[in-house]
Design an enzyme around this catalytic site. Structure first.
Site, PDB file in Angstrom:
ATOM      1  N   ILE A 100       8.666  -2.740   1.871  1.00  0.00           N
ATOM      2  CA  ILE A 100       8.163  -1.890   0.796  1.00  0.00           C
ATOM      3  C   ILE A 100       7.456  -2.855  -0.155  1.00  0.00           C
ATOM      4  O   ILE A 100       8.012  -3.899  -0.523  1.00  0.00           O
ATOM      5  CB  ILE A 100       9.296  -1.100   0.098  1.00  0.00           C
ATOM      6  CG1 ILE A 100       8.741  -0.211  -1.023  1.00  0.00           C
ATOM      7  CG2 ILE A 100      10.398  -1.992  -0.394  1.00  0.00           C
ATOM      8  CD1 ILE A 100       9.782   0.709  -1.661  1.00  0.00           C
ATOM      9  N   SER A 101       6.234  -2.554  -0.504  1.00  0.00           N
ATOM     10  CA  SER A 101       5.451  -3.454  -1.351  1.00  0.00           C
ATOM     11  C   SER A 101       6.063  -3.571  -2.742  1.00  0.00           C
ATOM     12  O   SER A 101       6.734  -2.660  -3.222  1.00  0.00           O
ATOM     13  CB  SER A 101       4.014  -2.950  -1.484  1.00  0.00           C
ATOM     14  OG  SER A 101       3.374  -2.961  -0.231  1.00  0.00           O
ATOM     15  N   GLN A 102       5.775  -4.696  -3.372  1.00  0.00           N
ATOM     16  CA  GLN A 102       6.289  -4.892  -4.729  1.00  0.00           C
ATOM     17  C   GLN A 102       5.648  -3.862  -5.652  1.00  0.00           C
ATOM     18  O   GLN A 102       4.506  -3.441  -5.438  1.00  0.00           O
ATOM     19  CB  GLN A 102       6.045  -6.307  -5.205  1.00  0.00           C
ATOM     20  CG  GLN A 102       4.608  -6.640  -5.525  1.00  0.00           C
ATOM     21  CD  GLN A 102       4.431  -8.101  -5.851  1.00  0.00           C
ATOM     22  OE1 GLN A 102       4.360  -8.925  -4.959  1.00  0.00           O
ATOM     23  NE2 GLN A 102       4.355  -8.412  -7.126  1.00  0.00           N
TER      24      GLN A 102
END
Length: 93
Positions: free
Chosen positions: A41-43
């Protein structure tokens, strides 16, 4: 980030619902987290940046390729009319 709609969407979407239970304590850290299957999950900063770059409007219909955790789609869904998303990894989809 300057787009108030993007900032509000980021505040509204509960990121902890999109991370594996093992990472709940880190859900709001500004960094990527593993979600399995070699994916992350992207930052939050990157999700906000990508969303702002799209310049989303309420009448937009968005196609996302690579659903992953679904977090980016959820953020976009707070702003646009519709989000359609495709994921090749069946377990993530």
């Amino acid at each position: 980030m300057h787009d108030q709609e993007v900032l509000e969407a980021m505040r509204t979407v509960p990121r902890h619902l999109f991370v594996p239970l093992d990472y709940l304590a880190e859900a709001y850290r500004d960094g990527p987290l593993p979600i399995g299957y070699g994916q992350t999950i992207s930052q939050p900063y990157i999700v906000a940046y990508m969303t702002e770059q799209v310049r989303p409007k309420s009448d937009f219909k968005v196609l996302e390729i690579g659903t992953g955790s679904g977090y980016q789609a959820a953020v976009l869904a707070e702003i646009v009319d519709s989000v359609y998303t495709i994921e090749i990894v069946e377990a993530l989809g």
